[in-house]
Design a protein around this motif. Sequence first.
Motif, short mmCIF file in Angstrom:
data_model
loop_
_atom_site.label_atom_id
_atom_site.label_comp_id
_atom_site.label_asym_id
_atom_site.label_seq_id
_atom_site.Cartn_x
_atom_site.Cartn_y
_atom_site.Cartn_z
N PHE A 140 0.84 -1.20 0.00
CA PHE A 140 0.00 0.00 0.00
C PHE A 140 0.88 1.26 0.00
O PHE A 140 0.60 2.23 -0.72
CB PHE A 140 -0.93 0.02 1.21
CG PHE A 140 -2.08 -0.92 1.12
CD1 PHE A 140 -2.48 -1.47 -0.10
CD2 PHE A 140 -2.81 -1.27 2.25
CE1 PHE A 140 -3.55 -2.33 -0.19
CE2 PHE A 140 -3.90 -2.13 2.17
CZ PHE A 140 -4.26 -2.66 0.94
N PHE A 141 1.93 1.25 0.83
CA PHE A 141 2.83 2.41 0.90
C PHE A 141 3.47 2.66 -0.47
O PHE A 141 3.55 3.80 -0.93
CB PHE A 141 3.93 2.18 1.94
CG PHE A 141 3.44 2.04 3.35
CD1 PHE A 141 2.20 2.53 3.72
CD2 PHE A 141 4.23 1.42 4.31
CE1 PHE A 141 1.74 2.41 5.02
CE2 PHE A 141 3.78 1.30 5.61
CZ PHE A 141 2.54 1.79 5.97
N TYR A 162 0.98 4.10 -2.87
CA TYR A 162 0.71 5.51 -2.57
C TYR A 162 1.83 6.40 -3.11
O TYR A 162 1.57 7.44 -3.74
CB TYR A 162 0.58 5.69 -1.06
CG TYR A 162 0.32 7.13 -0.64
CD1 TYR A 162 -0.97 7.64 -0.61
CD2 TYR A 162 1.37 7.98 -0.30
CE1 TYR A 162 -1.22 8.95 -0.24
CE2 TYR A 162 1.14 9.29 0.07
CZ TYR A 162 -0.16 9.76 0.10
OH TYR A 162 -0.39 11.07 0.46
N TYR A 187 1.70 6.53 -6.97
CA TYR A 187 0.58 7.36 -7.43
C TYR A 187 0.85 8.84 -7.18
O TYR A 187 0.58 9.69 -8.04
CB TYR A 187 -0.71 6.96 -6.71
CG TYR A 187 -1.44 5.82 -7.36
CD1 TYR A 187 -1.89 5.89 -8.68
CD2 TYR A 187 -1.72 4.66 -6.64
CE1 TYR A 187 -2.57 4.85 -9.28
CE2 TYR A 187 -2.40 3.59 -7.23
CZ TYR A 187 -2.82 3.70 -8.54
OH TYR A 187 -3.50 2.66 -9.13
N LYS A 188 1.40 9.15 -6.02
CA LYS A 188 1.66 10.55 -5.69
C LYS A 188 2.68 11.17 -6.63
O LYS A 188 2.55 12.34 -7.03
CB LYS A 188 2.15 10.68 -4.24
CG LYS A 188 2.42 12.13 -3.81
CD LYS A 188 2.77 12.19 -2.34
CE LYS A 188 3.20 13.59 -1.93
NZ LYS A 188 2.18 14.62 -2.14
N TRP A 221 -2.82 15.72 -8.08
CA TRP A 221 -2.88 14.68 -7.05
C TRP A 221 -4.01 14.93 -6.06
O TRP A 221 -4.79 14.04 -5.75
CB TRP A 221 -1.53 14.62 -6.34
CG TRP A 221 -1.47 13.77 -5.12
CD1 TRP A 221 -1.20 14.17 -3.84
CD2 TRP A 221 -1.68 12.35 -5.03
NE1 TRP A 221 -1.22 13.12 -2.98
CE2 TRP A 221 -1.51 11.97 -3.69
CE3 TRP A 221 -1.99 11.36 -5.96
CZ2 TRP A 221 -1.64 10.65 -3.25
CZ3 TRP A 221 -2.12 10.04 -5.54
CH2 TRP A 221 -1.95 9.71 -4.20
N PHE A 266 -5.92 10.20 -4.84
CA PHE A 266 -5.61 10.58 -3.45
C PHE A 266 -6.74 10.18 -2.51
O PHE A 266 -6.49 9.61 -1.44
CB PHE A 266 -5.36 12.08 -3.34
CG PHE A 266 -5.17 12.54 -1.92
CD1 PHE A 266 -3.97 12.30 -1.27
CD2 PHE A 266 -6.19 13.18 -1.23
CE1 PHE A 266 -3.78 12.71 0.05
CE2 PHE A 266 -6.01 13.58 0.08
CZ PHE A 266 -4.80 13.34 0.72
N MET A 312 -6.77 6.35 -2.03
CA MET A 312 -5.64 5.88 -1.25
C MET A 312 -5.74 6.32 0.21
O MET A 312 -5.42 5.57 1.13
CB MET A 312 -4.33 6.38 -1.86
CG MET A 312 -3.98 5.77 -3.21
SD MET A 312 -3.74 3.97 -3.14
CE MET A 312 -2.27 3.84 -2.13
N PHE A 313 -6.20 7.56 0.43
CA PHE A 313 -6.30 8.06 1.80
C PHE A 313 -7.27 7.22 2.62
O PHE A 313 -6.93 6.77 3.73
CB PHE A 313 -6.76 9.53 1.80
CG PHE A 313 -6.99 10.07 3.18
CD1 PHE A 313 -5.93 10.58 3.91
CD2 PHE A 313 -8.26 10.06 3.75
CE1 PHE A 313 -6.14 11.07 5.20
CE2 PHE A 313 -8.47 10.55 5.02
CZ PHE A 313 -7.41 11.06 5.75
N LEU A 334 -5.92 3.51 3.13
CA LEU A 334 -4.83 3.39 4.09
C LEU A 334 -5.29 3.64 5.52
O LEU A 334 -5.00 2.85 6.42
CB LEU A 334 -3.70 4.37 3.72
CG LEU A 334 -2.89 4.02 2.48
CD1 LEU A 334 -1.99 5.19 2.07
CD2 LEU A 334 -2.05 2.77 2.71
N LEU A 387 2.39 5.98 8.15
CA LEU A 387 1.23 6.58 7.48
C LEU A 387 1.15 8.09 7.74
O LEU A 387 0.84 8.86 6.83
CB LEU A 387 -0.06 5.91 7.95
CG LEU A 387 -0.42 4.58 7.29
CD1 LEU A 387 -1.69 4.01 7.92
CD2 LEU A 387 -0.62 4.76 5.79
N LEU A 438 1.04 10.66 4.70
CA LEU A 438 -0.22 11.35 4.42
C LEU A 438 -0.21 12.81 4.87
O LEU A 438 -0.73 13.69 4.16
CB LEU A 438 -1.37 10.63 5.10
CG LEU A 438 -1.67 9.21 4.62
CD1 LEU A 438 -2.73 8.57 5.51
CD2 LEU A 438 -2.13 9.22 3.17
#
Length: 200
Positions: A43-44, A47, A50-51, A57, A133, A136-137, A140, A192, A196
Motif C-alpha cells: 500500500f505504501f 501511494y 501514485y503521488k 494529485w 488521493f 488511497m487516503f 490506508l 502513514l 499522508l
Amino acid sequence: MDGYMISEELHLHHAEHTHDEEGNKMFGFVVFLLSESVIFLSFFAGYIVYKLTTPNWLPSGVDGLEVVAPAVNTVVLVASSFVIYLAERALQNHNLWRYRLFLLVTMAMGTYFLIGQAIEWRGLEFGFTSGAFGGMFYLLTGFHGLHVFTGILLQLIILVRSFIPGNFESGHFGVNATSLFWHFVDVIWIVLFVLLYIWQ
C-alpha cells in the motif's frame, strides 16, 4: 525421596514443554505480522508511486490535510505503546490490578484515536471516489483503523481472561502477542502519518 525427584523432573519437563509451545506460538504470530507488513508495504509503495506520477494529485478544491488534530491522535496512539508495555511489566510482577488498569488506559487511548479519525473523516471535503488521493487516503487510514479496532478487541479479550482463575499458569502468550500487535499498529501509523500528513 525418589518420588520427590520424579515430581521435580515432571515439573521441569512441563515447564520446558510450555516454554517451547509459547515460543512456537510467538514465532507463528511474528510470521503473521510479517505478512501484514507486506500488505502495508505494498500500500505504501502504491501511494508513493501514485503521488509521484498522478497530475492534480489532490482533489479539486483541496489544498491539503489539516495536521494538528491528526498529530495529537498520533501522540496518543504512540504513547499507548508505552502504556501497554507497563501493563506487561505489571503482569510479570504479578500485579493483576495494575495490569488491568494499564490495559484499560491503552484501550481508552486506542478508542480516542478511532474517534478522532472518525471526526476527521466527517470533516473532510473529499470522499473515497475523489481521485487517486481520495481512494488511497481512505484505504490506508481505514485499513489501519481496522487494525486498531482489532487491537482493542484483543485487549478486551485478554482483560476478561485475566479474571479467570489460573489463566496465566500456562504462560503469557496472549498478552505478549496482543502487545506486539499493538506496537506493530503504532509503527505502521507513524509511517502513514509521515506519508499522508507530513509529505503533502
